[in-house]
Design an enzyme around this catalytic site. Structure first.
Site, mmCIF file in Angstrom:
data_model
loop_
_atom_site.group_PDB
_atom_site.id
_atom_site.type_symbol
_atom_site.label_atom_id
_atom_site.label_comp_id
_atom_site.label_asym_id
_atom_site.label_seq_id
_atom_site.Cartn_x
_atom_site.Cartn_y
_atom_site.Cartn_z
ATOM 1 C CE1 TYR A 198 -6.260 -7.348 -6.792
ATOM 2 C CE2 TYR A 198 -6.262 -8.491 -4.693
ATOM 3 C CZ TYR A 198 -6.129 -7.329 -5.420
ATOM 4 O OH TYR A 198 -5.874 -6.142 -4.771
ATOM 5 N NE ARG A 243 -3.469 -2.214 2.927
ATOM 6 C CZ ARG A 243 -3.172 -3.337 3.577
ATOM 7 N NH1 ARG A 243 -1.951 -3.462 4.124
ATOM 8 N NH2 ARG A 243 -4.047 -4.305 3.719
ATOM 9 C CG HIS A 273 -5.928 -8.783 1.516
ATOM 10 N ND1 HIS A 273 -6.117 -9.211 0.221
ATOM 11 C CD2 HIS A 273 -5.833 -7.424 1.452
ATOM 12 C CE1 HIS A 273 -6.130 -8.167 -0.589
ATOM 13 N NE2 HIS A 273 -5.960 -7.080 0.130
ATOM 14 C CG HIS A 290 -4.857 0.546 -3.920
ATOM 15 N ND1 HIS A 290 -4.109 0.561 -2.763
ATOM 16 C CD2 HIS A 290 -5.870 -0.323 -3.689
ATOM 17 C CE1 HIS A 290 -4.658 -0.243 -1.854
ATOM 18 N NE2 HIS A 290 -5.724 -0.792 -2.396
ATOM 19 C CE LYS A 324 -6.186 -0.977 5.214
ATOM 20 N NZ LYS A 324 -7.485 -1.299 4.582
ATOM 21 N NE ARG A 364 -3.096 -3.605 -1.363
ATOM 22 C CZ ARG A 364 -2.562 -4.371 -0.411
ATOM 23 N NH1 ARG A 364 -1.253 -4.519 -0.328
ATOM 24 N NH2 ARG A 364 -3.335 -5.009 0.458
#
Length: 315
Positions: A281, A141, A272, A246, A165, A249
């Site tokens: 994806y 990210r 994730h 992004h 995150k 990514r």
């Protein structure tokens, strides 16, 4: 402080939450007609719905409305936990239903076009090239990229440590090409307090582990917004599609999947929490496969695949 210390959100997210809350409070000041805003308990779900409707009437997209509602839910949940209010007025407000939107990705040829290196030895060019290579090689990210320090980079093992995150860390390989781009960038540091704008070699500035990996023109840490601007300048005249950090990514994940990488391995690389997030994806890869089929197969039914008159396949 709550968002930073307990939730571990990025500086960009904190700034977005602050902006969203200011916008909400400005709306509430008009709605409450002089009532005391020092008592957050006077705000109910109708005020929140009214706020979201006003934003929708202004043309705000559903994704942005959902983000603003998430901000309010988090804010009022904190107030409940802190004992300032008894209930969360945003908890009963539903997030706008969003249609499934597949991410924009580059084809492999487009990625190669973007990443073709320049012969220039200017510091700014080498930095930008290293940024693009790192984004595509790691699937990072943009917030993770700008948070990198030199201590997070291991050029011998060709890997980097990303902080995602919730302060979760993961080690991600970056491959030879990206590692070489970072090494070349390291070999041509900027002048102290002055960016190198010529092809001459600058005086050596030692990089320490705590220094940011990617610097701005003032010698400070590069921001996510600066990376986004740089990518817009690099791509807006070269591609018909919008290319953002992004996008790289998304392209990273899709191209790995195209080459047979395991979905759970891609999940780990992307950081994730849920495999369901990574599974989008598979839809991108399927769409690309169908597009190739439609263009190439003589019996696909696509007008692009109908062979010309006299073609031996048309029998």
């Amino acid at each position: 402080m709550y968002l930073q210390l307990e939730r571990g959100v990025s500086p960009e997210t904190r700034r977005s939450y602050q902006s969203d809350l200011k916008q909400f409070m400005a709306h509430i000041r008009n709605s409450l007609s002089g009532n005391d805003l020092s008592e957050p308990g006077v705000i109910d779900s109708l005020h929140i719905r009214s706020y979201l409707k006003s934003l929708s009437d202004q043309g705000l997209k559903k994704a942005s409305l959902a983000r603003k509602l998430a901000c309010l839910k988090s804010f009022f949940r904190f107030l409940v936990e802190d004992g300032r209010i008894s209930r969360n007025p945003a908890s009963t407000v539903r997030s706008p239903r969003q249609g499934t939107r597949l991410p924009t990705v580059l084809t492999k040829d487009e990625a190669n076009t973007l990443l073709d290196s320049s012969a220039s030895q200017q510091w700014i060019v080498l930095r930008n090239h290293a940024i693009l290579e790192t984004l595509y090689a790691s699937g990072a990210r943009v917030s993770e990229l700008v948070g990198l320090n030199w201590a997070d980079v291991d050029l011998e093992t060709r890997s980097i440590r990303l902080r995602g995150k919730g302060k979760k860390e993961r080690m991600v390989p970056i491959g030879t090409v990206a590692a070489d781009a970072i090494l070349e960038y390291q070999r041509h540091p900027p002048h102290k307090n002055k960016i190198l704008q010529t092809g001459t070699t600058a005086p050596r500035v030692p990089y320490s582990g705590s220094q940011p990996l990617f610097l701005n023109a003032r010698g400070g840490r590069l921001t996510a917004r600066s990376v986004e601007r740089m990518m817009k300048q690099e791509t807006e005249h070269r591609f018909t599609k919008t290319v953002t950090p992004h996008t790289l990514r998304h392209s990273f994940a899709t191209h790995l999947l195209d080459e047979g990488a395991d979905l759970r391995a891609i999940q780990e690389l992307l950081g994730h929490a849920s495999l369901a997030t990574t599974q989008k994806y598979t839809h991108v890869a399927t769409d690309q496969l169908m597009a190739v089929y439609d263009r190439a197969h003589p019996r696909s039914g696509s007008s692009h695949s109908i062979p010309p008159e006299g073609d031996p396949l048309k029998r």
